[in-house]
Design a protein around this motif. Sequence first.
Motif, PDB file in Angstrom:
ATOM      1  N   THR A   1      20.783  44.419  32.683  1.00  0.00           N
ATOM      2  CA  THR A   1      22.241  44.366  32.638  1.00  0.00           C
ATOM      3  C   THR A   1      22.779  45.154  33.827  1.00  0.00           C
ATOM      4  OG1 THR A   1      22.293  44.174  30.231  1.00  0.00           O
ATOM      5  CG2 THR A   1      24.293  44.956  31.310  1.00  0.00           C
ATOM      6  N   PHE A   2      23.708  44.544  34.556  1.00  0.00           N
ATOM      7  CA  PHE A   2      24.256  45.165  35.757  1.00  0.00           C
ATOM      8  C   PHE A   2      25.758  45.383  35.577  1.00  0.00           C
ATOM      9  CE2 PHE A   2      20.671  42.553  37.070  1.00  0.00           C
ATOM     10  CZ  PHE A   2      19.937  43.423  37.877  1.00  0.00           C
ATOM     11  N   PRO A   3      26.281  46.508  36.077  1.00  0.00           N
ATOM     12  CA  PRO A   3      27.739  46.694  36.080  1.00  0.00           C
ATOM     13  C   PRO A   3      28.368  45.853  37.176  1.00  0.00           C
ATOM     14  CG  PRO A   3      26.688  48.484  37.237  1.00  0.00           C
ATOM     15  CD  PRO A   3      25.566  47.632  36.699  1.00  0.00           C
ATOM     16  N   ALA A   4      29.683  45.757  37.176  1.00  0.00           N
ATOM     17  CA  ALA A   4      30.384  45.076  38.263  1.00  0.00           C
ATOM     18  C   ALA A   4      30.056  45.761  39.585  1.00  0.00           C
ATOM     19  CB  ALA A   4      31.886  45.092  38.007  1.00  0.00           C
ATOM     20  N   GLU A   5      29.756  44.964  40.593  1.00  0.00           N
ATOM     21  CA  GLU A   5      29.371  45.513  41.894  1.00  0.00           C
ATOM     22  C   GLU A   5      29.993  44.697  43.011  1.00  0.00           C
ATOM     23  OE1 GLU A   5      25.166  45.574  42.330  1.00  0.00           O
ATOM     24  OE2 GLU A   5      24.812  46.976  40.682  1.00  0.00           O
TER      25      GLU A   5
ATOM     26  N   GLY B   1      28.197  37.135  31.250  1.00  0.00           N
ATOM     27  CA  GLY B   1      28.842  37.517  32.501  1.00  0.00           C
ATOM     28  C   GLY B   1      28.630  36.485  33.595  1.00  0.00           C
ATOM     29  N   VAL B   2      29.090  36.821  34.799  1.00  0.00           N
ATOM     30  CA  VAL B   2      29.082  35.870  35.911  1.00  0.00           C
ATOM     31  C   VAL B   2      28.652  36.573  37.192  1.00  0.00           C
ATOM     32  CG1 VAL B   2      30.537  34.372  37.346  1.00  0.00           C
ATOM     33  CG2 VAL B   2      30.903  34.451  34.883  1.00  0.00           C
ATOM     34  N   LEU B   3      27.849  35.897  38.005  1.00  0.00           N
ATOM     35  CA  LEU B   3      27.519  36.369  39.348  1.00  0.00           C
ATOM     36  C   LEU B   3      28.063  35.372  40.357  1.00  0.00           C
ATOM     37  CD1 LEU B   3      24.621  36.830  37.534  1.00  0.00           C
ATOM     38  CD2 LEU B   3      24.136  38.119  39.593  1.00  0.00           C
TER      39      LEU B   3
ATOM     40  N   ILE C   1      29.037  40.882  41.805  1.00  0.00           N
ATOM     41  CA  ILE C   1      29.140  40.843  40.346  1.00  0.00           C
ATOM     42  C   ILE C   1      30.565  41.217  39.970  1.00  0.00           C
ATOM     43  CG2 ILE C   1      28.167  41.688  38.186  1.00  0.00           C
ATOM     44  CD1 ILE C   1      25.661  42.492  39.711  1.00  0.00           C
ATOM     45  N   PRO C   2      31.431  40.230  39.739  1.00  0.00           N
ATOM     46  CA  PRO C   2      32.835  40.539  39.448  1.00  0.00           C
ATOM     47  C   PRO C   2      33.062  41.161  38.077  1.00  0.00           C
ATOM     48  CG  PRO C   2      32.426  38.172  39.303  1.00  0.00           C
ATOM     49  CD  PRO C   2      31.176  38.787  39.840  1.00  0.00           C
ATOM     50  N   GLN C   3      32.093  41.016  37.164  1.00  0.00           N
ATOM     51  CA  GLN C   3      32.187  41.595  35.837  1.00  0.00           C
ATOM     52  C   GLN C   3      30.769  41.933  35.389  1.00  0.00           C
ATOM     53  OE1 GLN C   3      32.487  38.348  32.708  1.00  0.00           O
ATOM     54  NE2 GLN C   3      33.382  37.276  34.448  1.00  0.00           N
ATOM     55  N   PRO C   4      30.593  42.845  34.411  1.00  0.00           N
ATOM     56  CA  PRO C   4      29.239  43.174  33.962  1.00  0.00           C
ATOM     57  C   PRO C   4      28.468  41.923  33.555  1.00  0.00           C
ATOM     58  CG  PRO C   4      30.814  44.726  33.050  1.00  0.00           C
ATOM     59  CD  PRO C   4      31.627  43.650  33.732  1.00  0.00           C
TER      60      PRO C   4
END
Length: 250
Positions: free
Chosen positions: A11-15, A33-35, A64-67
């Motif tokens: 799981t990645f935070p928004a970046e 979420g979405v990449l 990554i606009p959202q988690p």
Amino acid sequence: MTRPAYSFVRTFPAEPERELCVDRHYLLCASAGVLRLEAQGQAWLLPPARAALIEAGRPIRVSIPQPVTTASVLFDAGFVPSPPAPLAVFDLNRLAGALLAECGSWGPSEEQLPRYAETLFAALAAVCWRLAEQPSPVVVPAGRSPELRRALRLTEQRLGDQARFEEIAEEVGLAPRSLARRFDDETGMTWRAVLRRMRILAAVEKLADDDLPITAIAFSVGYSSLSAFNAAFRDLTGRTPTQYRLSFRP
């Protein structure tokens, strides 16, 4: 000896945007979420129930606009053939999803894979390599020149505000005719065609992000009527917005 293929979930935070390049063929699947992915002058959105197949050694841009939660598989280049394209985004079918879930038991390790696991990873690759031959049509050009890239950014920022081509041309310092030529030369598309794709891309992101009513999403990306939005969405994706949203939650 490193395994010829292995799986992991993260799981990645928004970046913000960054470059990604790995030495293995990379199967990247979004489960929540979405990449956003960019390579070779084009940009894709990776929402849930979709996968991206990235060729080993190919640098791509990722934001990554959202988690987001992803399930990924890395394949040694000697274990599977090269993918059909440097980067392809496609829909996962049920077989691919089941194989991906089954492969999740084998993460990165120095231990040898059992024969059963090798067979599963090989089957997953065979299915996904085949699916990658029919990539998602929801893609927009990224542009090469600074002027066109800025024009694309400005267009994306104004999707819900009746974007005007002449105003964008003025802001990037080009005559409308010159900017129109840039679009043709660098994207093979008109500005209006790119605008239409950007609106559908933004709608896909909103469909994956929350439970906003379809009508609210249509208005937020610049459509003044639900029927026009539905027609444009179906024309590009082959599905209605409702069907597309349901596909995120099989």
